[in-house]
Design an enzyme around this catalytic site. Structure first.
Site, PDB file in Angstrom:
ATOM      1  N   HIS A  66      -0.334  51.052 -15.161  1.00  0.00           N
ATOM      2  CA  HIS A  66      -0.804  49.973 -16.701  1.00  0.00           C
ATOM      3  C   HIS A  66       0.417  50.096 -17.308  1.00  0.00           C
ATOM      4  O   HIS A  66       1.276  51.603 -17.863  1.00  0.00           O
ATOM      5  CB  HIS A  66      -2.064  50.928 -17.175  1.00  0.00           C
ATOM      6  N   MET A  98      -3.619  37.961 -24.754  1.00  0.00           N
ATOM      7  CA  MET A  98      -4.915  38.170 -24.678  1.00  0.00           C
ATOM      8  C   MET A  98      -6.290  38.394 -23.875  1.00  0.00           C
ATOM      9  O   MET A  98      -4.893  38.473 -23.262  1.00  0.00           O
ATOM     10  CB  MET A  98      -5.813  36.693 -25.354  1.00  0.00           C
ATOM     11  N   LYS A 154     -13.884  29.190 -18.843  1.00  0.00           N
ATOM     12  CA  LYS A 154     -12.682  29.293 -18.907  1.00  0.00           C
ATOM     13  C   LYS A 154     -12.056  30.344 -19.409  1.00  0.00           C
ATOM     14  O   LYS A 154     -10.897  30.467 -18.690  1.00  0.00           O
ATOM     15  CB  LYS A 154     -12.395  29.041 -20.648  1.00  0.00           C
TER      16      LYS A 154
END
Length: 337
Positions: free
Chosen positions: A119, A178, A227
């Site tokens: 991560h 995002m 999307k």
């Protein structure tokens, strides 16, 4: 839940101390701390210092390599494969972004595929890293299965975030960071930590029904339905599939199998803004775009139009002066020995 306010350097020092206890070198510990505090400064607490306990647990169980030996393999004039040797993803990715920047300065464009990572935290950090070198960037990572595909009732792809960074001349860079889910999983975890309710479009329970209790969330929802689902697929292809790593449900869980390396993949693309036009012209045009967006008449309920990353940049400026709020439980953990 009570909070405590800390200045960034004190908070970094606490994180560094916990990581050094886990046999991480001081240099690597400082990189991780810098990236975690970067997220908290920007108000993205889901990727901030609350993650420290998880990294320490994985290190203690043998699921991350505290002293990795990175390897860089040329794959063409503009591409390299970066082997992170299962180290802390923050350090792996920062080093790999540096390689990508060098490639784009030499050749106009650079692409780095990262394998054997873990991560890596908030992608905005790496986009800023590139922007500071007047370099455009696109950075993405796959994550373990957590998001239901559009039309599905069980998870397949991860939150699979993507970030873009665009340097400017006089203005701050445009930074779009995002998740391809409605929210990052870390925001659900933060809501659990603080005892907060969540919006009903963040996640679903084991039956696929939307919930507002973060403790009932079994899977997340993709942003904008089909999307977000499509974007998550693109990210998984350009990271896991492209580098020969795992994808979809084949990616090992972040919260599980703590004694096993996760073998995550990230992909970085950097572009010299002078590739097609004069670099200074590009940088000035980004300034102009920002200014023209700021000049747009705001809608009712808004004070102004902002560009991606600007709300976080404003919060960062404020928190550098006022301090960073941290849940008391996180503070107590960071202080513990």
């Amino acid at each position: 839940m009570s909070e405590i306010i800390l200045q960034k350097e004190e908070l970094k020092s606490l994180v560094v101390g916990k990581l050094i206890e886990s046999k991480v070198s001081e240099g690597h510990a400082k990189v991780v701390a810098d990236i975690l505090v970067h997220a908290d400064l920007r108000g993205v607490s889901s990727h901030g210092v609350l993650r420290t306990e998880h990294y320490v647990k994985r290190l203690s169980k043998g699921g991350m390599n505290p002293k990795p030996d990175f390897k860089v393999e040329k794959k063409g004039s503009s591409a390299v494969l970066f082997d992170g040797d299962d180290g802390l993803g923050h350090v792996v990715t920062k080093e790999a972004v540096g390689e990508a920047i060098k490639l784009s300065k030499e050749n106009g464009i650079g692409i780095v595929g990262i394998v054997k990572s873990s991560h890596c935290g908030a992608l905005s950090y790496y986009a800023e890293q590139a922007a500071e070198q007047d370099t455009i960037s696109m950075i993405m990572t796959h994550t373990d299965s957590a998001v239901v595909p559009f039309g599905g009732a069980e998870a397949f792809f991860g939150t699979n975030p993507i970030a873009y960074g665009f340097p400017a001349s006089q203005r701050k860079p445009i930074i779009l960071d995002m998740a391809t889910s409605n929210v990052a999983l870390g925001k659900v975890l933060h809501a659990r930590e603080t005892g907060s309710e969540i919006p009903d479009n963040w996640g679903v329970d084991e039956n696929g029904k939307p919930v507002t209790d973060p403790n009932l969330v079994k899977h997340l929802l993709p942003v904008s339905g089909p999307k977000g689902y499509g974007l998550a697929m693109v990210v998984d292809i350009l990271t896991g599939v492209l580098t020969g790593s795992a994808f979809g449900p084949g990616i090992s869980k972040m919260y599980g199998d703590y004694n096993q390396y996760r073998k995550l993949s990230h992909t970085i693309v950097t572009i010299d803004p002078g590739l097609f036009i004069d670099k200074n012209e590009f940088l000035k045009n980004i300034d102009r775009m920002i200014d023209e967006l700021h000049d747009i008449k705001p809608a009712e309920g808004f004070s102004s139009v902002m560009v991606p990353g600007e709300p976080e940049q404003r919060k960062e400026e404020a928190r550098k002066k006022e301090g960073i709020p941290i849940p008391q439980s996180i503070y107590e953990y960071l202080k513990s020995s």
